[in-house]
Every structure is written in structure tokens, then in C-alpha cells.
Design a protein around this motif. Structure first.
Motif, short mmCIF file in Angstrom:
data_model
loop_
_atom_site.label_atom_id
_atom_site.label_comp_id
_atom_site.label_asym_id
_atom_site.label_seq_id
_atom_site.Cartn_x
_atom_site.Cartn_y
_atom_site.Cartn_z
N ARG A 149 0.83 -1.20 0.00
CA ARG A 149 0.00 0.00 0.00
C ARG A 149 0.86 1.26 0.00
O ARG A 149 0.54 2.25 -0.66
CB ARG A 149 -0.92 -0.01 1.22
CG ARG A 149 -2.02 1.05 1.17
CD ARG A 149 -2.85 1.10 2.44
NE ARG A 149 -3.35 -0.23 2.76
CZ ARG A 149 -3.06 -0.87 3.89
NH1 ARG A 149 -2.25 -0.31 4.77
NH2 ARG A 149 -3.56 -2.06 4.12
N ARG A 150 1.99 1.24 0.74
CA ARG A 150 2.90 2.40 0.73
C ARG A 150 3.54 2.57 -0.64
O ARG A 150 3.74 3.70 -1.11
CB ARG A 150 3.96 2.23 1.81
CG ARG A 150 3.46 2.45 3.23
CD ARG A 150 4.63 2.60 4.18
NE ARG A 150 5.43 1.38 4.26
CZ ARG A 150 5.22 0.41 5.12
NH1 ARG A 150 4.21 0.50 5.98
NH2 ARG A 150 5.99 -0.66 5.13
N TRP A 151 3.89 1.47 -1.30
CA TRP A 151 4.45 1.57 -2.66
C TRP A 151 3.46 2.25 -3.59
O TRP A 151 3.84 3.11 -4.40
CB TRP A 151 4.80 0.18 -3.18
CG TRP A 151 5.98 -0.45 -2.51
CD1 TRP A 151 6.93 0.18 -1.76
CD2 TRP A 151 6.34 -1.82 -2.55
NE1 TRP A 151 7.86 -0.73 -1.30
CE2 TRP A 151 7.52 -1.96 -1.78
CE3 TRP A 151 5.79 -2.95 -3.14
CZ2 TRP A 151 8.15 -3.20 -1.60
CZ3 TRP A 151 6.41 -4.18 -2.97
CH2 TRP A 151 7.59 -4.30 -2.20
N ARG A 152 2.19 1.89 -3.51
CA ARG A 152 1.17 2.49 -4.37
C ARG A 152 1.06 3.99 -4.11
O ARG A 152 0.97 4.79 -5.04
CB ARG A 152 -0.18 1.81 -4.15
CG ARG A 152 -0.26 0.36 -4.61
CD ARG A 152 -1.64 -0.24 -4.36
NE ARG A 152 -2.71 0.60 -4.87
CZ ARG A 152 -3.63 1.17 -4.10
NH1 ARG A 152 -3.62 0.98 -2.79
NH2 ARG A 152 -4.56 1.91 -4.63
N ALA A 153 1.06 4.36 -2.83
CA ALA A 153 0.94 5.79 -2.50
C ALA A 153 2.15 6.58 -3.00
O ALA A 153 2.01 7.69 -3.54
CB ALA A 153 0.78 5.95 -0.99
N ARG A 154 3.35 6.02 -2.85
CA ARG A 154 4.55 6.72 -3.32
C ARG A 154 4.57 6.82 -4.84
O ARG A 154 5.01 7.83 -5.40
CB ARG A 154 5.79 6.00 -2.82
CG ARG A 154 5.97 6.05 -1.31
CD ARG A 154 7.12 5.16 -0.87
NE ARG A 154 7.24 5.10 0.59
CZ ARG A 154 8.03 4.25 1.24
NH1 ARG A 154 8.79 3.39 0.53
NH2 ARG A 154 8.08 4.26 2.55
#
Length: 511
Positions: A149-154
Motif C-alpha cells: 500500500r505504501r508503494w502504491r501511495a509513493r
């Protein structure tokens, strides 16, 4: 998943609201206009707006509802600042992110959609979890659904550049306790008033805890805890960098240009089997017997099997008498000095004192320091160690003298490493500590309240007893490989196997 087309009835998002395309007026180029009807009424009335095509497409908030993320132009200028490995990793993460969101790793790909990533039959949360499980099975460390999920946001925020690992040294100062950063800035020797020599990071951690207890403790209660050593080291490096105290490139190269270690480690199975001798100036300024400020010469002997340490201090360079004193120290018990704690006596240690006293009465009032008979003594090419007198003394006691080749420090690495331990455990805590090189030396070391040579010798003798009570990471018993033992514990473990033979020295032996 194909990209939705803009046609009447298409639901789009613009300006934080959802709209429905009511009509499209096509004309030449960017002069085309689109009629958008609001899906929610405002003040009880329908909302209708007209926008130019260029205006909508140039706004980052405009996108058809349910469409995959827009193609991002790779930031080649930013990506060129990182290594090729980091670039490949970022583009690989981009493929994983796109597969989670669209079902296909690449836009307009021809590969079939895998069932676990099919948006038509799975939710976004299920696809995130599937990707985390897949990467974990491939050997990726610490990948969870939250990580994906953090990868998607970044990726949505910064494109491929957001997927590059970035060092956040400045963030450590932001996350750290302000009182801890305050203590480090107060204790670190800034260039303008660097009067004390910089010690090792382990000493700095202890001093920081003492500073915090003095300034922020409440009625003897500790309110601020220093983080573990590894975390503290990273924070210390960050604060040092902010103060401009990091080492120069030349110093880092000097540390990197170390000789290769020996081909096989030195192995000893019984006390006294291999003993290594060496001498070096002590990194502490003292008042010599004539009142002049100077440094003492330290000559030490280290037993490889159990990590035992013996040593002597003298004002000038090592002499033959220093070698004789070391040999006598190893074979003679150390008598308890007045004022020493009873915990330093051999009777209070793990050594079988009562059994040994029945063999050697000299151990009755002895301090907890091992007594051995050297079999092989390893020395360097120093004139004192290879002199005919030293060879004759070793032959008379049945000791084999083994000089190492010239300029081969790793051949006697145990004693070389012990000098570093003496610096970290003993020297750096004393006033007048000069540091191991000029870059670590304070500007006002000579003005500190220095010790006399006699006082330092008395403290050194007590330190030698403490040394044998302290666990050493390199001392491991085959039956307890996970437990670090102290030299006294290792000596007690080897005594039943190697035995103990007292060797009283006569006056002729000392002569």
C-alpha cells in the motif's frame, strides 16, 4: 483492464467531485469542449459546467473513475543520481504496483491477467495481500500488505522516483527524542571548543545516559532511556555530520587499507599453549616520575585459549625486564591489594579456589587472575623480544619463542586487538586520553587533571583483575556456543582438562 473512453455518460473525477460527461463538442485540436454534469446537486439544482479539453487534461485531479493510474514519465534526471541496481529495483516495483492496480504489469500488455490479480473478481485489498505473499515467497524481506500500500501511495505521488530507496538521515533527528539530540550536541566536541579527545561510541552512549539522568532525571528516577547501541550509533553519526565532525576521505581510506587476515585462525585448546606478546605507547598522558608530562609504554601478553591479559607500564621503551616481568606475572598469582573489593578475589570467582589452594598455597589470598605456564610465546621482530637474553630466558623455562615475519600484524591478531580493547575499556575514560590519532585528540588534553605514573600503575593492576571478570564475545565453549564467557570462566572450564601445575620461581629465576 482497458482505459475508459470519454463519451457521454462516462463518470469522471475533477476538482474533488464526480461528474458525468453530458456532451462533447469536437473541433480542431485543443479547442474541443466538454459538458460535465455534477452527480450531486448543489442547492437543490443540477450543476452543469463547460470546460476546454486542454484545461481538463492539464489538471492532475481529472481522471475517469475506475481508470488505472496515468502513465508517469520516468524522472531520468533524478534516477541518474542512484545506482543501476536501485533503478532496476524501482522499475521492478512499478511493474508490481501496476499489476496490483490494473491486473497487468505493463500498460496495454498482451499477457493474460492472473486470477489473483483480476480486478473483475478480486478486491484491491486481496490483490495487495496476494502481491505481498508472492514477493515474500520469492525471498523479499519484510513485505506485507501495508508495504504494498505504501508503494502504491509513493508511486501515485512521485512516480518511479517515489519507489527508490532514500536515506533519511535528517528524519532521524526529527524522530529522535529532542532531549537525546540535545545531550549529543552538548557532549560532542565541536571544533570551536574541542578540548577533550573523542572516544568510542560505546563510551559516548554511557556519557549521554549520565547526562540525561543529571539534566532530566526526577528524584533519582530515569525518565529518558538511551536507545540500543546500533540505533544510537546511527543517530550519533547523523548528529556528527550535522556538526561537521565526520572523518575526512583520507582517514576513511586509511581505515580501509588494512592488511588481510591470516589464512586460518589461531587455535589453542589449553591455557598457556599460545601466548602473544607486544608493546605499544599508552594513549594517555601522565606525570612521569620527574614531573614531566609524557606517555607510558605498555607491554602486554594475551593467552589465546582463554583471553587472559597481563601487562606492565614503564616510562621509556620496552626493555628486557618487561619481558621477564610478564613471564613472572603469568606464572605467579596476584595478591589482593588493600582497598580492593572482595568480589575481585579468587575465592569469590567461579574458579575452584578451594581445590587449587590445596595444590598451591599462594592462591589463598590471590586475586581472580589466571595463573598459567606459557608453552609458546609469539612475538614480533622487536629488538627486545628477539634478543639473545630473551631467548635464553625462554629456554631456561622451557618456553618456545616464535617470532612472526616482519610487518605481519594479523599473525598476532589477538594481542593487536587487545590494545584496542584496552583503549576502549580503560584509556578513553582517563583524563589526558590522547586518542588513537591526531584527528581524535582534544586541543587541551595537557590541561586536564592528569594522573601520576604510580597512580596509573595501581589502577592498571586493578583493571587487569576486572578484565578477567568481563565476558568476551570471542570466548565460547563447545558445549555452550551461544554464551560469551569471561576469561575466568574459560579458565575454570579448561582446568579439569588441562590441569594446574604450580611453578614457584626462585630468586635465580628472576635474575
Amino acid at each position: 483492464m482497458s482505459r475508459p473512453l470519454l463519451r457521454p455518460g462516462t463518470v469522471v473525477r475533477y476538482g474533488g467531485r464526480e461528474w458525468t460527461v453530458a456532451g462533447i463538442e469536437t473541433s480542431s485540436g485543443s479547442s474541443a469542449r466538454i459538458w460535465l454534469s455534477g452527480t450531486e446537486k448543489q442547492d437543490g439544482q443540477d450543476t452543469l459546467a463547460v470546460f476546454g479539453l486542454a484545461e481538463l487534461l492539464g489538471d492532475a485531479s481529472f481522471a475517469p473513475v475506475g481508470s488505472p493510474p496515468g502513465l508517469r514519465v520516468p524522472q531520468k534526471g533524478l534516477l541518474s543520481t542512484v545506482s543501476e541496481v536501485e533503478q532496476r529495483r524501482a522499475f521492478e516495483l512499478e511493474r508490481h504496483v501496476r499489476e496490483v492496480e490494473t491486473g497487468r504489469p505493463a500498460p496495454n500488455g498482451t499477457a493474460s491477467v492472473r486470477p489473483e490479480y483480476d480486478p473483475a473478481s478480486t478486491t484491491l485489498a486481496q490483490r495487495e495481500q496476494a502481491k505481498a505473499d508472492e514477493l515474500s515467497a520469492q525471498g523479499w524481506a519484510d513485505v506485507s500488505r501495508a508495504t504494498v500500500r505504501r508503494w502504491r501511495a509513493r508511486y501515485h505521488a512521485d512516480g518511479v522516483w517515489g519507489l527508490v530507496k532514500k536515506r533519511r538521515s535528517s528524519a532521524q533527528l526529527v524522530r529522535a527524542d529532542p532531549r537525546l539530540v540535545e545531550a549529543l550536541r552538548a557532549l560532542l566536541p565541536v571544533e570551536a571548543s574541542r578540548s577533550r579527545s573523542r572516544g568510542w561510541k560505546k563510551r559516548m552512549r554511557g556519557e549521554v545516559q549520565w547526562w540525561l539522568d543529571d539534566h532530566h532525571g526526577e528524584q533519582g528516577r530515569r525518565t529518558v532511556e538511551v536507545p540500543p547501541q546500533s540505533t544510537f550509533n546511527r543517530l550519533l553519526d547523523t548528529v556528527e555530520a550535522s556538526l561537521g565532525l565526520k572523518g575526512t576521505v583520507a582517514q576513511r581510506r586509511a581505515r580501509a587499507a588494512r592488511p588481510a587476515p591470516p589464512f586460518t585462525p589461531t587455535l589453542a585448546l589449553r591455557p598457556g599453549e599460545i601466548v602473544m606478546l607486544d608493546s605499544s605507547p599508552l594513549d594517555v598522558l601522565v606525570f612521569l616520575d620527574d614531573g614531566v608530562v609524557g606517555r607510558l609504554e605498555l607491554t602486554i601478553a594475551v593467552d589465546v585459549a582463554m583471553g587472559g591479559l597481563w601487562g606492565g607500564l614503564r616510562p621509556a621503551g620496552s626493555k628486557l625486564t618487561d619481558v621477564a616481568v610478564l613471564l613472572a606475572q603469568m606464572m605467579t598469582p596476584m595478591v589482593m591489594r588493600p582497598g580492593w573489593s572482595a568480589a575481585l578475589s579468587m575465592a569469590s570467582s567461579v574458579v575452584p579456589h578451594e581445590r587449587l589452594t590445596g595444590i598451591d598455597e599462594r592462591l589463598k589470598d590471590a586475586a581472580a587472575r589466571p595463573v598459567i605456564v606459557p608453552e609458546t610465546v609469539v612475538v614480533d621482530q622487536g629488538k627486545v623480544f628477539v634478543s639473545p637474553a630473551t631467548r635464553a630466558a625462554c629456554e631456561s623455562l622451557g618456553i618456545s619463542l616464535q617470532p612472526v615475519p616482519p610487518a605481519n600484524g594479523p599473525a598476532k591478531g589477538h594481542v593487536e586487538r587487545s590494545f584496542g580493547s584496552v583503549n576502549s575499556l580503560f584509556c578513553q575514560w582517563l583524563p589526558g586520553y590522547t586518542g588513537s590519532n591526531a584527528s581524535e585528540r582534544g586541543s587541551k588534553v595537557e590541561q586536564e587533571p592528569l594522573w601520576t605514573a604510580a597512580e596509573l600503575r595501581a589502577l592498571w593492576e586493578e583493571f587487569l583483575v576486572h578484565w578477567h571478570h568481563r565476558p568476551h564475545a570471542g570466548l565460547r565453549h563447545p558445549l555452550m556456543p551461544k554464551k560469551a564467557l569471561s576469561p575466568n570462566q574459560m579458565w575454570a572450564a579448561l582446568l579439569p582438562v588441562a590441569g594446574y601445575v604450580p611453578v614457584p620461581l626462585s630468586s635465580d629465576d628472576f635474575v
